[in-house]
Scaffold this motif. Structure first.
Motif, PDB file in Angstrom:
ATOM      1  N   LYS A  25      38.964   9.323  33.091  1.00  0.00           N
ATOM      2  CA  LYS A  25      37.803   9.347  33.982  1.00  0.00           C
ATOM      3  C   LYS A  25      37.848   8.135  34.904  1.00  0.00           C
ATOM      4  O   LYS A  25      38.246   7.044  34.481  1.00  0.00           O
ATOM      5  CB  LYS A  25      36.518   9.284  33.149  1.00  0.00           C
TER       6      LYS A  25
ATOM      7  N   THR B 203      36.787   4.968  36.593  1.00  0.00           N
ATOM      8  CA  THR B 203      35.812   3.891  36.394  1.00  0.00           C
ATOM      9  C   THR B 203      36.130   2.768  37.366  1.00  0.00           C
ATOM     10  O   THR B 203      37.253   2.625  37.842  1.00  0.00           O
ATOM     11  CB  THR B 203      35.874   3.348  34.969  1.00  0.00           C
TER      12      THR B 203
ATOM     13  N   GLU C 157      31.179   3.911  35.426  1.00  0.00           N
ATOM     14  CA  GLU C 157      31.639   5.182  35.995  1.00  0.00           C
ATOM     15  C   GLU C 157      31.508   5.144  37.520  1.00  0.00           C
ATOM     16  O   GLU C 157      30.502   4.696  38.055  1.00  0.00           O
ATOM     17  CB  GLU C 157      30.791   6.334  35.439  1.00  0.00           C
TER      18      GLU C 157
END
Lengths: 558, 424
Positions: free
Chosen positions: A344, A346, A353
Motif C-alpha cells: 500500500k 504510504t 497512508e
C-alpha cells in the motif's frame, strides 16, 4: 571480366523524332564501339536483337540508350552482363520537348556557334554511359570467412527477452547479456503494467515473469547475467565480442577517445600530435588496441541493442518550485512505482497512508513541455499510478495536472476508462508551486480547465519525469572502430540509439547493430515488445546470401 | 520482381496491401529468402504515402523511401507483384492457406511504354481519386506521375465505347487490350500478412463541421494533395471556391476522432500532420496566419516534440486548446467562421478565416468491409494479432492508427512473425 562492348540506341517513344540518331551513333563509332539502333528496343524484336548479340557475338557490356532505368528493368536484365541505362527518353526527349527547345533550322546550322542543346545533352549522356561501363564491374557478394548467425542481445529486460524469443522462434540462436543479476529490467519493479491488448481499458499484472520463463525454457537462448560488453570488434556478420563482469577491468576493454579537456594543455592550446598520442596511450593503459582480436572473444553475426533506459535523475535544486528535494513526500514517478510495488502506498515522511496524490506531468515555468525524455509514456504512467491510489484506498483521490494528455492511438481507450473513475481528477494546468500546508502538501495550479487558480491538499506529489536512454550515459556497444566506441550524436539523437530514417527505422549508424525498445525511443511495454520483433527481423535479411551480402548497407549505398 | 502469375509452392508468404507497410513486410521476407506474393488493389504501389507531399518531422519526400523499396523489388526475383488484385477468399490454417485472388483487368498489357498517347486521344474525363476528386483525369490514365509499375490504366467505364477504340488506335505499341478479362488465381501460401491500410474518415458525416456543404473546407489529405507538386494545383495551396491564396487558415483537430459519435480512438497522426501543414502554409504565404484548434497536442516522442516546439515559436501560428463546435460560412465571401471555446480561459472564440482544414481521422479499410478471412477485429475494425495462433498477421494501420515510422517498425516485425509460422 573480359569486356565486349555494345551500344544500343532505341528510337521509340519520340527519341527518333526528336534527336539526330545518326549523329548519336557517331559517338560510340568514334571510340570504336559497335552500335546498333532499333525502333523499339523493349519490344520482342528489340530484345531478340540484344539476346542475339549476347549469345552469338559474346557482347557482355551493354550501353542501352533508351528509357529510364526505372522502367523495363526486367526486360533489360541479362545474366552475366553489365547493363548501363542511358536515359534519352525521360531525361532528354520528354523533359525537353521540341516545342520548347526547337532543333536548329538549316540556316542556324550554318553558323558553327549555334548548337542544339537537346542533341548535345543526349550525346553527353551517351558519352557518360560509355565511360561508366568501362569502370563498372559486376557486383560480388562480400563473403565473410566466418559468417556467424548467432545474435547478441544486449539487455535482458522486456525488449531484450522479446527479441531473443523472436529470434529463437525463427530458428536462430541468441545470447542475452544482462548487466544486473537477473532478467526483467525495470518491469521487475512494477506493481502493474499498462494494457498490451485490445480493448486497452485496464491495467494488467506485469508479464515479465512469463517472458523470463519462456527464455529459460528456450534451448536456443543463452543467458549471461552480471555481464556487460567490454568490446565489439570485427565487422557485421563477424563480430568478435569480449564480455566481462560490470566492475571488471580487462585488457580487451575498448579504448576510448580522449575527452576534449585532455586534448589541450594547461593554457588551452591543442597538444601536438606526438603528445596527443602519448596522452591517449596513457589514458588507455592496459587496453589492447582496436585491431587486436580477442582470442577468447565470442563470434556473433548481429547485435540487438536493447539496453533500455534509466529514470531521469533531477539535479540538486531542479524542480525546487515543485518541492523536489525539499519535501520527502515529493517523489518521481519511478520512486512512486517502487513504493507501490512494495505494498500500500504510504508517505515517505511519516508512513501515513497516501490517500490524496497529485501527479504533475509538466515542469511548467511558461512551457507546455512534459519533463525531458517523457515521450508519450509518462502520461500513461500517471494514469496507471492514479489508479493505484484508487486501488489502495476506497476514499483515495488522485489529481493529474497535465499540459497535454498524451495517450495517442488506441491507448486513448485507457485514458477514457480512467476518466470514468470518479476518484481521479484530470485537468490541464500549470503547477506553479508545491508548499507545506494543510497537514501535508499544498499544490497550487493556474490556467486550468476550471477557469481559476486552484489549490489541492496532497499527501504526496509525483513528478512525471522521463526515461533516459542507456546510450546517453555510455556507448554500451563499445565498438573497436576507428570512429569510436559508440554512436555519434551529431546533434540529432539526444542520446537515443536510433535511426534517423523514417522508412528504415532499425538502421542505426552502425551496420549490423539494431536498436529496440527504450534505448531507441521512450516506449511502453507493448511498443517495446513489438519493436523487439522488428529489430530481431533485421539480421536475417542482412545475412541472406540472396542479397549478395551487401544488403545491410543498402540504405547508405543507394 | 516478376509480374507473372505462376502459383508458388507452399512455404511462401502473401502480403495483402502494397502500401509502405506491405512493401516493408514483403521486402524483409523476400530478402531473407522467402517467396512473397504482394497483392495490391490499386494499379500502383505505395498506397497512402504516395499521396503525401512530405513526411513529418523531417519534411522529407515519401518518394525517397518508396523508390528505394521499388529498387529492392526490381532486384529481387522472389517477389511477385499483383496489381489491381484483391483477395476474394481465404481458407486453411497457419502454414497452409488457400487464397483466391481476383485480378481486375487493366486493359493495358506489358507493351505499354507510358508514352501517354492513349490519354491524349481519350475524350472521357473521370474524377481523379488520387487527388480526392479535386481534379479530373482522362479515362486512360497513369495513376500519378511517379506511379510504379509505370503502366497506364483504362477505366472500366469507357470499355465498349468508341472512346476505348480511340485509345486502342492511338497506341503505337499494341499495348491496349480491350478484351482483357477478370481472372481468379488460386494460390497456396503458408502465412498471410494483412497490410490493408486505412482510409480517411468520411468528413461529411461530421454535421457541425460543414464539410461538403461549404466549399472552402477541405480535409487534411486534400491539403496534402494541394501542397504536392504533382497534385491538382501543382503545389499551390488555394481556396477551392475562388482559387484565392489564403491569408488565414484554421485547422480543426480531432475532426471525427476521440468522439463517441464517430471514431472513439485517437488517430495518432493528425496533430503532427497539421503542424506539418502549418509549415507548408507558412512557407508559401509568409504573411498568412494559422490557427490550430486542438484538444491535446500529441507529438509523441522526442523528435516530434522538437518539431512542435519549433512551430510553436512561429508568431503567425496560434494554438488554441478548444474543441471546435461549429463551422459556418459567409456565402458572399466564402469565408468561414470557426466557433470554439478556449478551454482554459472559458472565452468563446469566433475565428473567421479564408479556409478551414479538418484534421480528419483514419479508419482501417476493414472498418467498413470485413476481409474474407478468419480474423479478429476490435470494435473499430482494426485487426487483432494473435501470435499464439500465428499464420495471419496485421501490419501497419490495419493493426492500429500509427505514423509511418511505427508502421515500418511493425511491418518489419510482422515479416519475422510470418517467417516463424513457416518454420513451425
Amino acid at each position: 571480366m573480359d569486356k565486349k562492348y555494345g551500344v544500343y540506341i532505341c528510337e521509340g517513344c519520340g527519341i527518333g523524332e526528336s534527336l539526330d540518331i545518326e549523329a548519336l551513333k557517331g559517338i560510340p563509332e568514334e571510340e570504336g564501339l559497335p552500335v546498333k539502333t532499333h525502333a523499339c528496343l523493349c519490344g520482342p524484336q528489340g530484345v531478340e536483337l540484344l539476346k542475339k548479340d549476347i549469345g552469338e557475338k559474346g557482347i557482355n557490356t551493354l550501353v542501352i540508350a533508351a528509357c529510364s532505368r526505372r522502367v523495363n528493368f526486367d526486360v533489360f536484365r541479362f545474366d552475366g552482363c553489365i547493363v548501363d541505362r542511358v536515359n534519352l527518353r525521360e531525361q532528354v526527349v520528354w523533359s525537353h520537348p521540341r516545342s520548347e527547345f526547337p532543333a536548329l533550322t538549316a540556316e542556324q546550322k550554318e553558323d558553327d556557334d549555334n548548337f542544339d542543346r537537346v542533341q548535345m545533352l543526349a550525346e553527353d549522356y551517351i558519352k557518360m554511359g560509355m565511360a561508366r561501363v568501362e569502370k563498372i564491374t559486376l557486383p560480388e557478394p562480400h563473403k565473410l570467412e566466418n559468417l556467424s548467425r548467432k545474435i547478441l542481445v544486449i539487455g535482458g529486460g522486456i525488449t531484450g527477452m522479446s527479441a531473443a524469443l523472436d529470434a529463437a522462434k525463427a530458428g536462430y540462436e541468441a545470447t542475452i547479456v544482462e548487466k544486473t543479476a537477473q532478467l526483467g529490467g525495470h518491469a521487475n519493479h512494477w506493481r502493474k503494467q499498462l494494457p498490451i491488448a485490445n480493448p486497452y481499458d485496464r491495467l494488467i499484472s506485469p508479464i515479465v515473469g512469463d517472458l523470463v520463463k519462456a527464455v529459460a525454457a528456450s534451448p536456443k537462448i543463452t543467458v549471461k547475467t552480471n555481464t556487460v560488453v567490454a568490446r565489439i570488434a570485427g565487422e557485421p556478420g563477424e563480430f568478435t565480442v569480449s564480455l566481462k563482469k560490470p566492475t571488471e577491468k580487462i585488457e580487451f576493454d575498448v579504448p576510448f577517445p580522449l575527452p576534449d579537456d585532455m586534448k589541450v594543455d594547461a593554457s588551452g592550446k591543442e597538444l601536438e600530435a606526438e603528445k596527443l598520442h602519448e596522452v591517449y596511450m596513457e589514458y588507455n593503459k592496459g587496453k589492447k588496441d582496436i585491431l587486436t582480436l580477442d582470442p577468447d572473444g565470442e563470434l556473433y553475426g548481429a547485435v540487438i541493442l536493447a539496453a533500455g533506459w534509466r529514470p531521469y535523475a533531477p539535479t540538486d535544486g531542479e524542480f525546487a518550485h515543485l518541492g523536489l528535494g525539499q519535501f520527502a513526500d515529493v517523489v518521481t514517478n519511478h520512486q512512486f512505482e517502487e513504493l507501490a510495488a512494495k505494498g500500500k502506498i504510504t508517505r515517505p515522511s511519516d508512513g501515513k497512508e497516501a490517500k490524496s496524490v497529485v501527479f504533475i506531468q509538466s515542469p511548467g515555468q511558461g512551457n507546455d513541455k512534459d519533463f525531458d525524455f517523457a515521450g508519450s509514456v509518462t502520461s500513461l504512467v500517471a494514469l496507471k499510478q492514479a489508479k493505484y491510489v484508487r486501488e489502495d484506498f476506497s476514499d483515495g483521490k488522485a489529481f493529474v495536472f497535465y499540459q497535454h494528455m498524451r495517450t495517442p492511438g488506441l491507448s486513448e481507450n485507457f485514458y477514457k476508462s480512467i476518466q470514468q473513475d470518479p476518484g481521479i481528477f484530470l485537468t490541464k494546468g500549470e503547477v506553479v508551486a508545491v508548499t507545506q500546508g494543510g497537514g501535508g502538501l499544498m499544490v497550487e495550479a493556474d490556467n486550468t480547465l476550471l477557469g481559476e487558480k486552484i489549490k489541492v491538499n496532497a499527501d504526496m506529489v509525483v513528478l512525471g519525469t522521463g526515461m533516459v536512454p542507456a546510450t546517453a550515459d555510455d556507448p554500451v556497444i563499445n565498438l573497436a572502430y576507428r570512429q569510436g566506441p559508440g554512436f555519434r550524436d551529431i546533434g540529432l539523437f539526444n542520446g537515443y540509439a536510433d535511426s534517423n530514417f523514417i522508412c528504415f527505422p532499425y538502421e542505426t549508424q552502425r551496420t549490423g547493430i539494431y536498436a529496440a525498445g527504450g534505448v531507441r525511443r521512450s516506449m511502453t511495454a507493448e511498443e517495446s515488445i513489438e519493436d523487439a520483433s522488428g529489430a530481431a527481423s533485421r539480421p536475417f535479411s542482412a545475412w541472406s546470401p540472396s542479397t549478395a551480402g551487401s544488403l545491410s548497407i543498402r540504405v547508405r549505398a543507394t | 520482381m516478376t509480374l507473372d502469375n505462376a502459383a508458388p509452392a507452399n512455404g511462401s508468404i502473401m502480403v495483402v496491401g502494397g502500401g509502405i507497410s506491405g512493401l516493408t513486410t514483403a521486402l524483409e521476407a523476400a530478402e531473407v529468402g522467402y517467396e512473397v506474393i504482394l497483392v495490391e488493389k490499386n494499379p500502383y504501389l505505395g498506397g497512402r504515402v504516395a499521396q503525401l507531399n512530405q513526411y513529418f518531422p523531417k519534411l522529407c519526400p515519401p518518394t525517397c523511401g518508396l523508390e528505394i523499396n521499388f529498387r529492392r523489388i526490381k532486384d529481387n526475383p522472389r517477389i511477385k507483384v499483383l496489381t489491381l488484385a484483391e483477395v476474394e477468399k481465404v481458407s486453411g490454417a497457419p502454414g497452409s492457406y488457400d487464397v483466391a485472388v481476383r485480378i481486375t483487368p487493366r486493359y493495358v498489357n506489358e507493351n505499354c511504354t507510358a508514352c501517354g498517347a492513349c490519354a491524349e486521344a481519350c475524350q472521357t474525363e473521370i474524377a481523379n481519386d488520387f487527388n480526392f476528386g479535386m481534379d479530373r483525369t482522362k479515362g486512360a490514365y497513369l495513376p500519378h506521375a511517379m506511379a510504379f509499375p509505370a503502366r497506364f490504366v483504362i477505366c472500366p467505364q469507357i470499355i465498349g465505347t468508341e472512346d476505348a477504340q480511340r485509345c486502342k488506335e492511338a497506341c503505337k505499341y499494341d499495348a491496349v487490350d480491350l478484351e482483357m478479362q477478370p481472372k481468379t488465381l488460386d494460390l497456396q501460401v503458408g502465412a498471410i500478412v494483412w497490410a490493408t491500410g486505412w482510409e480517411p474518415y468520411d468528413a461529411s458525416r461530421i454535421d457541425n463541421l460543414g464539410f461538403g456543404r461549404y466549399q472552402n473546407i477541405v480535409t487534411n489529405m486534400m491539403l496534402e494533395r494541394m501542397a504536392a507538386f504533382n497534385g491538382p494545383t501543382q503545389g499551390k495551396i488555394q481556396r477551392p471556391s475562388d482559387d484565392k491564396a489564403p491569408q488565414s487558415i484554421a485547422f480543426v483537430q480531432c475532426a471525427g476522432s476521440r468522439d463517441e459519435n464517430h471514431l472513439p480512438y485517437c488517430s495518432y497522426i493528425c496533430c503532427m500532420a497539421s503542424l506539418k501543414h502549418a509549415t507548408y502554409v507558412r512557407a508559401q504565404y509568409p504573411e498568412a496566419k494559422v490557427y490550430i484548434f486542438y484538444i491535446d497536442l500529441r507529438a509523441p516522442g522526442q523528435r516530434y516534440e522538437k518539431f512542435y516546439q519549433k512551430i510553436k515559436e512561429d508568431p503567425n501560428v496560434f494554438l488554441v486548446k478548444g474543441k471546435v463546435a461549429e463551422v459556418s460560412e459567409d456565402p458572399h465571401t466564402g469565408n468561414l467562421t470557426v466557433v470554439a471555446e478556449n478551454a482554459v480561459t472559458g472565452q468563446k472564440i469566433h475565428q473567421t478565416v479564408d479556409m478551414v482544414v479538418l484534421a480528419t481521422g483514419m479508419q482501417p479499410t476493414a472498418a467498413n468491409v470485413k476481409l474474407p478471412a478468419d480474423l479478429k477485429y476490435t470494435d473499430d475494425g482494426f485487426i487483432i494479432n494473435d501470435f499464439e495462433k500465428g499464420g495471419m498477421f496485421a501490419a501497419g494501420c490495419a493493426n492500429k492508427p500509427a505514423d509511418v515510422v511505427s508502421c515500418n517498425q511493425n511491418a518489419t516485425g510482422m515479416a519475422l512473425k510470418a517467417i516463424q509460422t513457416l518454420k513451425r
